[in-house]
Scaffold this motif. Structure first.
Motif, PDB file in Angstrom:
ATOM      1  N   ARG A   1       0.809  -1.222   0.000  1.00 49.56           N
ATOM      2  CA  ARG A   1       0.000   0.000   0.000  1.00 49.56           C
ATOM      3  C   ARG A   1       0.839   1.268   0.000  1.00 49.56           C
ATOM      4  O   ARG A   1       0.330   2.343  -0.299  1.00 49.56           O
ATOM      5  N   GLN A   2       2.116   1.180   0.319  1.00 47.50           N
ATOM      6  CA  GLN A   2       2.962   2.366   0.271  1.00 47.50           C
ATOM      7  C   GLN A   2       3.149   2.860  -1.160  1.00 47.50           C
ATOM      8  O   GLN A   2       3.292   4.060  -1.389  1.00 47.50           O
ATOM      9  N   ASN A   3       3.164   1.924  -2.126  1.00 43.34           N
ATOM     10  CA  ASN A   3       3.431   2.308  -3.514  1.00 43.34           C
ATOM     11  C   ASN A   3       2.310   1.970  -4.488  1.00 43.34           C
ATOM     12  O   ASN A   3       2.260   2.550  -5.570  1.00 43.34           O
ATOM     13  N   PHE A   4       1.457   1.015  -4.133  1.00 44.03           N
ATOM     14  CA  PHE A   4       0.446   0.538  -5.070  1.00 44.03           C
ATOM     15  C   PHE A   4      -0.909   0.428  -4.388  1.00 44.03           C
ATOM     16  O   PHE A   4      -0.987   0.115  -3.210  1.00 44.03           O
ATOM     17  N   GLY A   5      -1.951   0.647  -5.150  1.00 47.75           N
ATOM     18  CA  GLY A   5      -3.303   0.420  -4.688  1.00 47.75           C
ATOM     19  C   GLY A   5      -3.909  -0.699  -5.509  1.00 47.75           C
ATOM     20  O   GLY A   5      -4.099  -0.552  -6.712  1.00 47.75           O
ATOM     21  N   ILE A   6      -4.159  -1.827  -4.889  1.00 51.25           N
ATOM     22  CA  ILE A   6      -4.712  -2.995  -5.582  1.00 51.25           C
ATOM     23  C   ILE A   6      -6.037  -3.339  -4.928  1.00 51.25           C
ATOM     24  O   ILE A   6      -6.059  -3.656  -3.736  1.00 51.25           O
ATOM     25  N   PRO A   7      -7.144  -3.286  -5.666  1.00 45.11           N
ATOM     26  CA  PRO A   7      -8.438  -3.634  -5.064  1.00 45.11           C
ATOM     27  C   PRO A   7      -8.482  -5.109  -4.652  1.00 45.11           C
ATOM     28  O   PRO A   7      -7.950  -5.968  -5.343  1.00 45.11           O
ATOM     29  N   LYS A   8      -9.085  -5.383  -3.509  1.00 45.56           N
ATOM     30  CA  LYS A   8      -9.251  -6.736  -2.966  1.00 45.56           C
ATOM     31  C   LYS A   8      -7.907  -7.462  -2.859  1.00 45.56           C
ATOM     32  O   LYS A   8      -7.757  -8.614  -3.253  1.00 45.56           O
ATOM     33  N   CYS A   9      -6.957  -6.785  -2.294  1.00 48.53           N
ATOM     34  CA  CYS A   9      -5.582  -7.291  -2.253  1.00 48.53           C
ATOM     35  C   CYS A   9      -5.391  -8.388  -1.204  1.00 48.53           C
ATOM     36  O   CYS A   9      -4.538  -9.248  -1.372  1.00 48.53           O
ATOM     37  N   ARG A  10      -6.163  -8.375  -0.123  1.00 51.20           N
ATOM     38  CA  ARG A  10      -5.963  -9.389   0.916  1.00 51.20           C
ATOM     39  C   ARG A  10      -6.251 -10.792   0.404  1.00 51.20           C
ATOM     40  O   ARG A  10      -5.532 -11.737   0.736  1.00 51.20           O
ATOM     41  N   GLY A  11      -7.287 -10.944  -0.397  1.00 53.26           N
ATOM     42  CA  GLY A  11      -7.572 -12.252  -0.992  1.00 53.26           C
ATOM     43  C   GLY A  11      -6.464 -12.701  -1.923  1.00 53.26           C
ATOM     44  O   GLY A  11      -6.106 -13.884  -1.972  1.00 53.26           O
ATOM     45  N   LEU A  12      -5.908 -11.765  -2.663  1.00 50.96           N
ATOM     46  CA  LEU A  12      -4.787 -12.071  -3.541  1.00 50.96           C
ATOM     47  C   LEU A  12      -3.572 -12.507  -2.737  1.00 50.96           C
ATOM     48  O   LEU A  12      -2.890 -13.472  -3.094  1.00 50.96           O
ATOM     49  N   LEU A  13      -3.310 -11.844  -1.610  1.00 57.82           N
ATOM     50  CA  LEU A  13      -2.176 -12.231  -0.778  1.00 57.82           C
ATOM     51  C   LEU A  13      -2.384 -13.590  -0.124  1.00 57.82           C
ATOM     52  O   LEU A  13      -1.428 -14.347   0.039  1.00 57.82           O
ATOM     53  N   ASP A  14      -3.619 -13.914   0.238  1.00 52.92           N
ATOM     54  CA  ASP A  14      -3.907 -15.248   0.770  1.00 52.92           C
ATOM     55  C   ASP A  14      -3.614 -16.315  -0.267  1.00 52.92           C
ATOM     56  O   ASP A  14      -3.026 -17.358   0.043  1.00 52.92           O
ATOM     57  N   LYS A  15      -4.010 -16.056  -1.507  1.00 47.90           N
ATOM     58  CA  LYS A  15      -3.781 -17.018  -2.578  1.00 47.90           C
ATOM     59  C   LYS A  15      -2.286 -17.207  -2.843  1.00 47.90           C
ATOM     60  O   LYS A  15      -1.817 -18.328  -3.027  1.00 47.90           O
ATOM     61  N   ILE A  16      -1.538 -16.136  -2.789  1.00 48.13           N
ATOM     62  CA  ILE A  16      -0.099 -16.220  -3.033  1.00 48.13           C
ATOM     63  C   ILE A  16       0.611 -16.927  -1.885  1.00 48.13           C
ATOM     64  O   ILE A  16       1.502 -17.749  -2.101  1.00 48.13           O
ATOM     65  N   SER A  17       0.217 -16.647  -0.641  1.00 48.40           N
ATOM     66  CA  SER A  17       0.886 -17.309   0.486  1.00 48.40           C
ATOM     67  C   SER A  17       0.551 -18.797   0.560  1.00 48.40           C
ATOM     68  O   SER A  17       1.351 -19.587   1.038  1.00 48.40           O
ATOM     69  N   LYS A  18      -0.642 -19.190   0.077  1.00 43.09           N
ATOM     70  CA  LYS A  18      -0.966 -20.620   0.040  1.00 43.09           C
ATOM     71  C   LYS A  18      -0.159 -21.344  -1.021  1.00 43.09           C
ATOM     72  O   LYS A  18       0.129 -22.530  -0.895  1.00 43.09           O
ATOM     73  N   ALA A  19       0.230 -20.645  -2.072  1.00 43.47           N
ATOM     74  CA  ALA A  19       1.021 -21.262  -3.135  1.00 43.47           C
ATOM     75  C   ALA A  19       2.522 -21.197  -2.851  1.00 43.47           C
ATOM     76  O   ALA A  19       3.303 -21.887  -3.499  1.00 43.47           O
ATOM     77  N   CYS A  20       2.931 -20.405  -1.884  1.00 43.89           N
ATOM     78  CA  CYS A  20       4.342 -20.218  -1.565  1.00 43.89           C
ATOM     79  C   CYS A  20       4.854 -21.413  -0.754  1.00 43.89           C
ATOM     80  O   CYS A  20       4.326 -21.726   0.312  1.00 43.89           O
ATOM     81  N   THR A  21       5.900 -22.054  -1.238  1.00 41.39           N
ATOM     82  CA  THR A  21       6.416 -23.237  -0.545  1.00 41.39           C
ATOM     83  C   THR A  21       7.077 -22.879   0.780  1.00 41.39           C
ATOM     84  O   THR A  21       6.994 -23.650   1.743  1.00 41.39           O
ATOM     85  N   VAL A  22       7.727 -21.740   0.863  1.00 45.22           N
ATOM     86  CA  VAL A  22       8.363 -21.332   2.117  1.00 45.22           C
ATOM     87  C   VAL A  22       7.311 -21.093   3.191  1.00 45.22           C
ATOM     88  O   VAL A  22       7.454 -21.532   4.332  1.00 45.22           O
ATOM     89  N   CYS A  23       6.224 -20.406   2.825  1.00 45.84           N
ATOM     90  CA  CYS A  23       5.156 -20.140   3.794  1.00 45.84           C
ATOM     91  C   CYS A  23       4.439 -21.423   4.197  1.00 45.84           C
ATOM     92  O   CYS A  23       4.081 -21.594   5.356  1.00 45.84           O
ATOM     93  N   ARG A  24       4.254 -22.312   3.250  1.00 41.96           N
ATOM     94  CA  ARG A  24       3.606 -23.585   3.583  1.00 41.96           C
ATOM     95  C   ARG A  24       4.474 -24.396   4.525  1.00 41.96           C
ATOM     96  O   ARG A  24       3.981 -25.068   5.423  1.00 41.96           O
ATOM     97  N   ARG A  25       5.768 -24.344   4.342  1.00 42.61           N
ATOM     98  CA  ARG A  25       6.677 -25.083   5.206  1.00 42.61           C
ATOM     99  C   ARG A  25       6.737 -24.463   6.604  1.00 42.61           C
ATOM    100  O   ARG A  25       6.810 -25.172   7.611  1.00 42.61           O
TER     101      ARG A  25
END
Length: 135
Positions: free
Chosen positions: A82-106
């Protein structure tokens, strides 16, 4: 974009609450209450579409998640974005990315609970009273 340039954004639009405006460079920016005071020295965050490959790909959101936030979680990554970009409905997008991230899953795994075995028959049949034989 022509709606924003002419100030004809409808109230039903998801961009209406962000109060977008067009910058001098032709970029759509997120407005807000500090728009007038900020305009002389700063530009607001750039408004990006949620489903564009540049936004969801490795360029912006994934890089912020992995490099700048170092897999530290959704809200920290969201605040950095949010400091540099405004993305609508960004929290859902971040949830999707963290579920696909192997480091976060581990790092955020939850152990599975194994079901216990049934008790043997001699433990469940009524027999002698408790403490009949001690010690």
């Amino acid at each position: 974009m022509t709606f924003i340039a002419k100030n004809r954004l409808t109230r039903r639009s998801e961009l209406y609450r962000l109060e977008p405006y067009m910058s001098e460079h032709g970029l759509m920016m997120v407005g807000g209450r500090l728009h007038r005071e900020w305009a002389a020295t700063h530009d607001g965050p750039i408004l990006l579409p949620r489903d564009h490959p540049v936004t969801t790909g490795t360029l912006i959101v994934r890089e912020t998640h992995a490099v700048h936030a170092e897999h530290s979680g959704r809200e920290h990554t969201f605040s950095l974005l949010r400091q540099n970009f405004g993305i609508p409905k960004c929290r859902g997008l971040l949830d999707k990315i963290s579920k696909a991230c192997t480091v976060c899953r581990r790092n955020n795994w939850v152990s599975m609970h194994q079901r216990e075995a049934l008790l043997p028959a001699d433990r469940t049949c009524p027999g002698k009273p408790a403490f009949a034989f001690t010690g």
